[in-house]
Structure formats: structure tokens, C-alpha cells
Design a protein around this motif. Structure first.
Motif, mmCIF file in Angstrom:
data_model
loop_
_atom_site.group_PDB
_atom_site.id
_atom_site.type_symbol
_atom_site.label_atom_id
_atom_site.label_comp_id
_atom_site.label_asym_id
_atom_site.label_seq_id
_atom_site.Cartn_x
_atom_site.Cartn_y
_atom_site.Cartn_z
ATOM 1 N N LEU A 1 36.218 -26.089 -36.639
ATOM 2 C CA LEU A 1 35.816 -26.284 -35.244
ATOM 3 C C LEU A 1 36.874 -25.665 -34.342
ATOM 4 C CD1 LEU A 1 37.742 -28.856 -34.139
ATOM 5 C CD2 LEU A 1 36.152 -30.115 -35.582
ATOM 6 N N SER A 2 36.510 -25.522 -33.069
ATOM 7 C CA SER A 2 37.480 -24.959 -32.145
ATOM 8 C C SER A 2 37.324 -25.606 -30.779
ATOM 9 C CB SER A 2 37.283 -23.448 -32.052
ATOM 10 O OG SER A 2 36.477 -23.103 -30.965
ATOM 11 N N VAL A 3 38.383 -26.316 -30.390
ATOM 12 C CA VAL A 3 38.411 -26.894 -29.048
ATOM 13 C C VAL A 3 39.668 -26.383 -28.367
ATOM 14 C CG1 VAL A 3 37.087 -28.978 -29.531
ATOM 15 C CG2 VAL A 3 39.517 -28.945 -30.021
ATOM 16 N N PRO A 4 39.601 -26.238 -27.060
ATOM 17 C CA PRO A 4 40.773 -25.705 -26.356
ATOM 18 C C PRO A 4 41.945 -26.678 -26.374
ATOM 19 C CG PRO A 4 38.958 -26.154 -24.820
ATOM 20 C CD PRO A 4 38.454 -26.478 -26.178
ATOM 21 N N ASP A 5 41.656 -27.971 -26.518
ATOM 22 C CA ASP A 5 42.708 -28.984 -26.406
ATOM 23 C C ASP A 5 42.223 -30.237 -27.126
ATOM 24 O OD1 ASP A 5 45.019 -29.879 -23.884
ATOM 25 O OD2 ASP A 5 44.168 -31.301 -25.323
#
Lengths: 196, 196
Positions: free
Chosen positions: A147-151
Motif C-alpha cells: 500500500l502507499s499512503v503519504p503519511d
DNA sequence: TCTTTATCTGAACACACGTTCAGATCAAGC
DNA sequence: GCTTGATCTGAACGTGTGTTCAGATAAAGA
């Protein structure tokens, strides 16, 4: 008289907690009097003090009990090794808990400000632990490239806010079952953290 | 005496509302006395009644004022024709409003239960209108094939819950600016509704 | 059956509540 | 400078608050 002296100690204690929980959730801590709780239980106000030292301790005990149960229940649920599966487990767990313990969830967000400082920090610490667990899952998922979240920190807050919001609109016996709600929210949560 | 008779009518009114808003947000409607509000304003409790009929009307007026401002401000912001751009505008608007009117947002979620029934339905109707606007955007986006959610109604609730949750953790002067927060949330919101 | 003990009642305490109002006070208009 | 009227004070009203406690009550153990 519905209830007389020297009788139901083992039943009155829990009933006080149940009545207080329901009334605090409905009207708010400050708006509910000890006499009102007592009358709900079928007892005079003075009798409450055989079970709790004071009103504040009653509130704290409810919140503490709720947070302990939340953490213990989560820690007792089987945790898949795969981060994404663990995230799904968390989302479904949180939705289920939010729907089944609606009143506890409600007051544990609502009545924090009515806790005296030393009680507040304890509850806040427990909440922090819970949020930290979600954040850890997100970090693991990120590290695994799933997954990829900015923060991760903000994402954890955003997810919990989204999930907990379910109890502002969900009504039992409504259009959607608990399972359907969980599925809908998991779909959105999964996408929100960029796990296609 | 800081304040004497026959003086500051045009300044006392707003100050009462400001003090009440701040105190209600911090301690809760039921926990704040009229005397406390008055003392914050620098006036005796009786003087409040030159400006409001009673405490309940003060709460209602704050909530009504907030909802009116929320709706009017949103309706006054330029609305792109493109549904996805409109969604982004909504998200950014809501975040900004939530951060700048933190106390109003807070009590308008928190103190609903302290409204008398006839006041409650009015506020609830306004809130419904606001949520309906977001849902309409989602429906338009869905129709245009720009996004895909399993249920526009639930998605609207989920988004608002997520966005409003920002005021449980955001503190001015913290690690992130309002603009950065808005960008982070828009990123997650966009993905959540399947608009890659 | 009698005694003990946990449990509850009912009254009381001091205090705070929302609200009202007669009278004091001051700004503005003549 | 005087009058008027809006604004505020300060005290009071009745009611409700959380909490305490002596005494009544009934269940449990000897």
C-alpha cells in the motif's frame, strides 16, 4: 417497593454501570444526575455509593473498561502475517466493535473532556496505543509495498475517523447488515490507502 | 468594576456568543453555567437575558448560525462543472472549515443531543442538506464514470467522518500546515472513491 | 432461631443551577 | 442640563445537584 434492603449486591453493581452507560450516551455525563441513574436501577441515590466512590469514578470506570476491552479483544483476534490481511482484519474488527458497543464508543469520544486530568491522560494513553497499532499495520504494509499512503500517522487517524463515523448513521434493522457495512467500508479503506 | 450599566450593548452580544461557543466546546453545554459565561464576558448572569431568551436558545442559535454559515459558504464557493474537481473543492472546503471553525464543528456534532426536539430536527435537516450535496457530487462523478463507490450514501458519510476527524488531532502550529493536511486528505479521499 | 452483616432507604447537607426583577447607572437626544 | 431608555447589578426564587449517614431491612451462617 421494587427493591428492599440487604438484597441484590451482585446484580445492582452491573445494573448501575449499564444504566449509567446508556444514560451518559444519550444525554451526556453532565446532564445525567445520580438520582436518575439510581431510579433507572430501581434504587435510591445513596445506594450507588456502595458500588462507586463518586460520579467521576463511574465515568472513568466505564471509559477504562471500554478501552481495556477494545484492546484485549483486538489483541485476542487472530492476526494474519500479511499486512494487508491484517489491515482488513482491523477494519472489520473496528466496524464490528463500533456497531456492537455503540454506546461505549460514543461516550469514549464524547466524554473525554469530562474526565479529570489524571483520568484523562490514562484513557488518552490507551487510545494512543490503539491508534498506534493501526499505524504499525500501515507501516508494515508500506514496507511490504502493498500500500502507499503519504503519511501513516495521518492515514491512521483518517481511517479511524472514517470507521468510527459509522455510528452516526447506522441503525440496527436498517437497510444494511453489519456484514454489508463492513464490506463497504473495507472497500473504501483499502482503496484509500492505495491498495488497489 | 470593569463594566458598568447602560454601556456596551453592541459589543456584549457577540461576546456572549463567543464565550458560550468556546466554553460549550471545551466543557460541554450541560457543564457550563450561565454565570460562567457571564463572568467570561465580564458581566452578571442576569445581563445575559437582555440578549437571549434562555440557555437553550443560546445553544440553538450557535448551532443554527454554524450550519447556516457552512451551507452559505459552500454555496458561495465556485463550483467546477467537472464532478471530480467539484469533489476536490468539497474536500478542501470541508477541511478548511473544520480547521478554522473547530469549535463550531465540534459542538455541532457534540451537542445535538442537548437540543430540544423541535430545535434538533431543524439542525438535523440542515446537516442532511449538507451531506446530500456531497452525495450528489458522488452520484454525478459515478454517472460520469470518474469514480466508483459501492454506495454513494455510505461513501458520503464515510468521507465526512474521515474529514471531520481531522479536528481530533490537528493542532495549530503543529507539524503540518492546513494546506498540507488538505492535500493529504484529498489524496486519500480521491483514492477511497476509486478515482485513481 | 438468633446474630451478624451487607445492602438499601430517606432525610439531610451545602452548594450551584437557570431565571426573574426592582433599582442603579450611564449614553444619547432634546 | 434634563429626560429618557437601554443596559447592567445584585439579590432573590425555587429547584436540583453530588454526597453523607444513621437507621431500617432482609439474607446468610451458626
Amino acid at each position: 417497593m421494587a427493591r428492599t434492603a440487604g438484597s441484590h449486591s451482585d446484580i445492582t453493581g452491573p445494573r448501575i454501570r449499564e444504566a449509567a452507560l446508556r444514560l451518559f450516551a444519550k444525554h451526556g455525563y453532565a446532564a445525567v444526575s445520580m438520582r436518575r441513574i439510581a431510579s433507572e436501577v430501581g434504587v435510591q441515590a445513596g445506594a450507588l455509593y456502595n458500588y462507586i466512590p463518586d460520579k467521576q469514578a463511574l465515568l472513568f470506570s466505564l471509559l477504562k473498561g471500554h478501552m481495556d476491552e477494545l484492546l484485549e479483544t483486538w489483541e485476542a483476534t487472530p492476526q494474519p502475517a500479511d499486512p494487508l490481511a491484517r489491515l482488513e482484519a482491523f477494519v472489520r474488527f473496528h466496524i464490528r466493535f463500533t456497531l456492537r458497543r455503540a454506546e461505549s464508543i460514543f461516550i469514549s469520544y464524547m466524554e473525554l473532556r469530562n474526565l479529570e486530568p489524571e483520568n484523562f491522560v490514562q484513557i488518552e494513553a490507551l487510545r494512543g496505543r490503539y491508534e498506534g497499532m493501526l499505524e504499525q499495520i500501515l507501516r508494515d504494509g508500506q514496507a511490504a509495498g502493498q500500500l502507499s499512503v503519504p503519511d501513516t500517522r495521518i492515514a491512521a487517524f483518517a481511517l479511524i475517523g472514517m470507521l468510527t463515523g459509522v455510528n452516526t448513521w447506522y441503525r440496527e434493522g436498517g437497510r444494511l447488515s453489519e456484514e454489508e457495512v463492513a464490506a463497504l467500508y473495507w472497500d473504501m479503506a483499502r482503496k484509500a490507502v492505495g491498495a488497489g
